[in-house]
Scaffold this motif. Structure first.
Motif, mmCIF file in Angstrom:
data_model
loop_
_atom_site.group_PDB
_atom_site.id
_atom_site.type_symbol
_atom_site.label_atom_id
_atom_site.label_comp_id
_atom_site.label_asym_id
_atom_site.label_seq_id
_atom_site.Cartn_x
_atom_site.Cartn_y
_atom_site.Cartn_z
ATOM 1 N N LEU A 1 -11.310 -2.919 5.548
ATOM 2 C CA LEU A 1 -10.714 -4.244 5.367
ATOM 3 C C LEU A 1 -9.706 -4.527 6.471
ATOM 4 C CD1 LEU A 1 -9.938 -4.307 1.533
ATOM 5 C CD2 LEU A 1 -11.677 -5.647 2.709
ATOM 6 N N PRO A 2 -9.710 -5.747 6.988
ATOM 7 C CA PRO A 2 -8.676 -6.117 7.953
ATOM 8 C C PRO A 2 -7.362 -6.387 7.233
ATOM 9 C CG PRO A 2 -10.041 -8.020 7.477
ATOM 10 C CD PRO A 2 -10.614 -6.862 6.695
ATOM 11 N N GLY B 1 -2.908 -5.627 7.137
ATOM 12 C CA GLY B 1 -2.046 -4.514 6.801
ATOM 13 C C GLY B 1 -1.818 -4.329 5.321
ATOM 14 N N VAL B 2 -2.039 -5.343 4.511
ATOM 15 C CA VAL B 2 -1.684 -5.194 3.103
ATOM 16 C C VAL B 2 -2.591 -4.203 2.399
ATOM 17 C CG1 VAL B 2 -1.254 -6.341 0.925
ATOM 18 C CG2 VAL B 2 -0.702 -7.511 3.051
ATOM 19 N N SER B 3 -3.889 -4.326 2.600
ATOM 20 C CA SER B 3 -4.772 -3.362 1.953
ATOM 21 C C SER B 3 -4.526 -1.962 2.508
ATOM 22 C CB SER B 3 -6.239 -3.785 2.098
ATOM 23 O OG SER B 3 -6.539 -4.109 3.437
ATOM 24 N N GLU C 1 -1.667 -0.789 3.392
ATOM 25 C CA GLU C 1 -0.462 -0.287 2.732
ATOM 26 C C GLU C 1 -0.761 0.129 1.285
ATOM 27 O OE1 GLU C 1 2.712 -3.100 2.847
ATOM 28 O OE2 GLU C 1 4.266 -1.546 2.903
ATOM 29 N N VAL C 2 -1.604 -0.629 0.624
ATOM 30 C CA VAL C 2 -1.995 -0.251 -0.741
ATOM 31 C C VAL C 2 -2.671 1.117 -0.725
ATOM 32 C CG1 VAL C 2 -3.523 -0.850 -2.667
ATOM 33 C CG2 VAL C 2 -2.172 -2.639 -1.551
ATOM 34 N N MET C 3 -3.537 1.330 0.235
ATOM 35 C CA MET C 3 -4.214 2.629 0.346
ATOM 36 C C MET C 3 -3.198 3.736 0.659
ATOM 37 S SD MET C 3 -7.618 2.398 -0.116
ATOM 38 C CE MET C 3 -8.568 3.510 0.971
ATOM 39 N N GLN D 1 -0.018 3.833 -0.042
ATOM 40 C CA GLN D 1 0.843 4.090 -1.193
ATOM 41 C C GLN D 1 0.075 4.753 -2.333
ATOM 42 O OE1 GLN D 1 3.942 4.016 -1.046
ATOM 43 N NE2 GLN D 1 4.580 2.443 0.411
ATOM 44 N N GLN E 1 0.878 -0.293 11.967
ATOM 45 C CA GLN E 1 2.252 -0.500 11.502
ATOM 46 C C GLN E 1 2.333 -0.415 9.985
ATOM 47 O OE1 GLN E 1 3.064 -4.283 13.539
ATOM 48 N NE2 GLN E 1 4.617 -3.177 14.689
ATOM 49 N N ALA E 2 1.344 -0.996 9.320
ATOM 50 C CA ALA E 2 1.360 -0.957 7.859
ATOM 51 C C ALA E 2 1.278 0.485 7.362
ATOM 52 C CB ALA E 2 0.203 -1.780 7.301
ATOM 53 N N ALA F 1 4.437 2.570 7.485
ATOM 54 C CA ALA F 1 5.411 2.332 6.416
ATOM 55 C C ALA F 1 5.059 3.088 5.141
ATOM 56 C CB ALA F 1 5.503 0.832 6.136
ATOM 57 N N ASP G 1 -12.024 1.459 1.412
ATOM 58 C CA ASP G 1 -11.408 0.354 0.664
ATOM 59 C C ASP G 1 -12.406 -0.661 0.133
ATOM 60 O OD1 ASP G 1 -11.942 -0.654 3.201
ATOM 61 O OD2 ASP G 1 -9.859 -1.040 3.709
#
Ligand SMILES: [Mg+2]
Ligand SMILES: [Mg+2]
Ligand SMILES: [Mg+2]
Ligand SMILES: [Mg+2]
Ligand SMILES: [Mg+2]
Ligand SMILES: [Mg+2]
Lengths: 263, 263, 263, 263, 263, 263
Positions: free
Chosen positions: A25-26, A28-30, A32-34, A36, A61-62, A65, A236
């Motif tokens: 998936l493109p 950063g949010v997905s 970051e979910v992965m 975390q 970057q995502a 974090a 994902d």
């Protein structure tokens, strides 16, 4: 405390195993979910993913974090793609379709600085996020060659003997397609099964990290039992689509007002 | 064949139920994965999602390539946000925090053309994708008012009596937070339980569509049993994160080489 | 180790000072460069910056990969903008143009959950990155009201007495524009000087954090001497443009082949 | 040579006319194509366009590379949207649905600095691209109030008498919708015709610039004959879609192998 | 009903003709406008377009929401670009500058799975949107080799005899540049004319689809008369710029207040 | 007035010098800040920058709105990357790692139209912004070969003798890495010093433009003294990070409340 680049290197060269998540998936949010969710590493797939070159940096970057380390599967054995992934701060790269020792050599050459290789100097983000990057780039960044064709199996010894590789990564779908004409992720039967076991043994014998793609579950366990230590366990798109379908199937199993979409 | 705008309207005003997926992830790819998974509708959440105003159109386009119809939850009762969602082709809008009849009236006013309301004319994408849009915009696009506070419960009759609403949508977390000081999605117990049952009855009595947020499973089934017909059953971030954690927990349950991440 | 949300709160409520960087540039890369440069906090300016709503999440993710904590200056006292910044994981918000106690009350109401306020529940990214977010959101997230007009000065006591504010933030340019008809960042002279000193005293007296915008240097030192503890010291556009001009001026100072651009 | 901000102001306040292009497409490339086509000005439509807040700056930059001056139609009379358009370098703003003198006053207040108004200081990009911006922002930037409802017609005198407006802009579709219940761009007949002629006269009598939306051709010529001097003549979506349909109709007019798409 | 992948294949292999639109603009909105205008197919031009790698997926999604089928012109004969276009769901690819049989062979090899070729397995979006993709990818996806140089003409027979090609696509500008030193789209005269007629005959003789670029009108009709069946008839940048210029020329033709831009 | 393409060509072929800014940051805003700071030219670095393919066009547009001319450093000697940079309107390209005359020939071939080379025709944006582009593309666009390895030094004469090159560009970090095993930008000492002086002399002797990378200051002055005329003097990431660190160091130099970040 050592940073994620050196910790991942230490873990994998020290014989530990890691569970890797795969990003198609493109955005950063997905990612970051992965991260975390608890994966040790995440691989941004620029070959078969839907991410696009422009999404590389924001995905890195995502991931930075989260507790996970980031790798990049490049689209091809094309030197600038490898260098740009490393310059952007990837802790490692995975290169598809490494079929010959010559290709393995070109892979290493693109990823290591002189005198070992010909990586061009300019670690723009890597030197921003990893202190003393130049001093450890060549030892700590991971370079995986994908073994995923019949030709690569023929040339396995020569490929593995190329100095500078960190490990190999098995693409079971391409391997089975090449060996049998059918693409399957299940490497527990048939010609792929022997090959997959053989690759792990030959890699470990040379202190190379054996890696492989799975969606988790029994295939991941089987890979671990074969000695694989960089084990992808879920991508994902498959996780999201599978979870959504499961929720819907659960609700639509019994006849009722929500049972069937009418369009 | 009627298009998705008219089919969704027909289904819901005809007493059918739909299962809705909730989008918190930016980018059209995850939206398309959700749409292909089988949801009847997908709602792009511009309030609590991580999508950003700039992602509205691409998410709507991605959904348009799937069998699902698209709705938008706007960030607030702010007229231009409602109008832009509809102009961009949303088949319906969900407006948070509608606590009074006056607010419900303002919601309808922003979503309906003159003489019923004051929606500004300019359905740039809507008229591109829906033939004869102006002739049916006011009858077919869905307008949901969220009932999610104690104040809204007090004013429920007056809110529901505002002409032009298509339905109500319950936000269980905000509702429980408002009623009890604790946010929970579980509306099967306590004060929220009565409220949630009451809202569905009052809505249906006025031929309004009762809708509610759940992550699927037993809560979705309970909502259906209460008469809810627009039932959210899963949000992408929760589905993805939950599925990833399940894969990892399955592999790390037994001690072994992959059991514990060391960093 | 406590996370960045709780550490920033502890530092500032414990009487420490922080140096804040200001972000006008869109994109996560410049944000990461600023974070790696050593700022304690970074504020994403959605009011006068060139970032756009869609850049909020990626800037927050980029900052999360650095040691800095992230705040957001929202464009206006518009509740959904405040809520979305917090939902996306901002450790604090700065609201422009808070001129009356009523506005200060509305600011707090939008940023705190019931029963203190009316923040809508849905901390999509915040709960992903901050464990037990709901339990500490209302105590640890920072809410700054900007004092930057003559009217706000008149109402200062009433504004500062609103419960739930964490601090105030002075916008020297708007303040001088409002007081004198001229916008200047230099608050060391004239009517603005008295006001700026007064604000810090009144804030500290109520255990509120006094904050202010500067480009660093003497103005920052002066602010510190007045008791300001949340001191902006540089914005990315000004830093980049200033540094580039300095390099060019240095090279063009003496006549020579590169002295003057001919177009 | 004066820059585009001062030249546009000079032209329009000096009685000249300009042809304006309308932008509904996101992305700087189509904006640049429109600018190179020869429009005097281009208006980025953030109300009914498909651009999204995040596309504002890149569209403004693209236009800045062409001979055209850039204006922004904001989504609503919402102060931060007006301020951000101006901060980003728009030479003018067009505000929809200005129906009362109070709204016209609020519009001017948001767009002019103290003491005339309350525009917040922070012209991040404007001061980058326009030398001495603060000294001329209030005199040179253009502020258009849209007259597009029956209510606005009733209040026309009071609206036009608000000091600080630069001109008015007629939205013929909304105006006809409000007056007759039908949205049409053709203002040559019926109640809209009188209104459109009246608005131009009243504006010019007060030295305000009369503006109006058309797709070019006879309606544009009619507007010019009525005294309109800021004449929109074409929107990108309509131009592109119209041109594509014309090419296809030309080729499919005669029966033949390419005459009819079979799906 | 068969999906768009199978319908396009059926039409073209069954001897029908299609009208193709050409996309140089980035972003899904202009793509959707083109698709709704009535083109049978749209080609995303990643070679000379201004789209960028990151725009591929969103353009494909936008087209999927229209009746048109999507193809991709890749930047070069570079295997990962071909594979990624197909993985992302393109119904076909067009490869520039295929000058030799060896290059034609490499093109087919990159686009077909083993045993016919070496396409790497991972149709992430293709398998999402096309049921049973693997079973029909190699038969239904279209592979066009561009014939656009003198060298390609020399090698035409050998190129066309490579098994696995679906068709050829003529680039008239490059072909005339190569043959005559001047780039023109008009292939009705001179050396290009013979070549263009010859290519269509040779392609059809081998049951290959002959395709060509035009901006529509007489050149498109001439191409159809020569037997071309995949006829590009218009590119978005040219359509938009041409339509805008026509509107302006029409209004500026007569002297008058709007006749001449003064800057 | 001649446009930026012809003016840059005239200046550099006429013996003048220019100061070039280097862009590693994605997004048009930082590019515009750099352009307004006064650089004669700006180079978008697609090799070691963090820009991504999708940022090329928006960066070029942003630069076009400033007085600076734009060049592109491509990631590699890969023909479509060179062609796309030129098609998008770059006034010149810089190609890394040109180590042999054969590579220099391939570089020229990709950048010049037939009969000199094989550049594919399709200057989509270039012909939009540069009148009569085809007539002057081959003479006015600049093609720089990077000399940055020991091998390139060995082959220097043969490389420089390739017709069609406009100049050479020295990458001091890669050159020192290749010559000494250590990457440094300082070319005033040791083996790199001789090489850097030699390259300038050999280039000028053939009327080729000698260019080099520096961060400004003494190294830039030294380069000028050696005869370099295309002198990079600063990259955005370094300028921004350096300026931010300087502000912070200035404020933290003395012990005090803001002296040390506690986390
Ligand atoms: Mg593979
Ligand atoms: Mg809620
Ligand atoms: Mg301010
Ligand atoms: Mg209107
Ligand atoms: Mg061509
Ligand atoms: Mg280099």
């Amino acid at each position: 405390m050592p940073d994620v680049l050196s910790r991942l290197h230490t873990r994998l060269t020290g014989g530990e195993s890691v569970l890797n998540g795969w990003l198609h998936l493109p955005g950063g949010v997905s990612a970051e979910v992965m991260g975390q969710a608890g994966y040790d590493t995440l691989t941004i797939d620029l070959q078969h993913g839907l991410i696009g070159d422009g999404g590389l940096v924001s995905s890195l970057q995502a991931i930075a974090a989260t507790p996970a380390a980031a790798l990049v599967r490049v689209p091809w054995l094309h030197p600038p793609d490898l260098m740009r992934a490393l310059d952007a701060g990837a802790a490692g790269v995975i290169c598809p379709m490494v079929d010959t020792a010559e290709q393995a050599g070109a892979l290493v050459h693109a990823c290591r600085y002189a005198p070992q290789g010909g990586r061009s100097y300019g670690p723009t983000r890597a030197s921003l996020v990893y202190p003393d990057y130049l001093g450890r780039a060549d030892t700590q960044t991971l370079v995986f060659a994908m073994i995923e064709t019949a030709l690569a199996l023929q040339n396995l010894d020569a490929i593995l003997d190329i100095p500078g590789l960190s490990g190999v990564y098995v693409g079971p779908a391409d391997l089975s397609l090449s060996l049998t004409g059918t693409a399957t992720l299940d490497f527990r039967q048939g010609r792929a099964a022997e090959a997959v076991a053989h690759i792990a043994r030959e890699a470990e014998r040379r202190h190379l990290i054996p890696g492989i793609f799975t969606q988790g579950g029994d295939l991941a366990r089987h890979a671990i039992s074969l000695g694989y230590r960089f084990i992808t366990a879920g991508s994902d798109v498959a996780l999201l689509g599978g979870a959504a379908k499961a929720v819907l199937a659960d609700l639509r199993v019994a006849p009722g007002p929500a049972a069937a979409p009418s369009y």
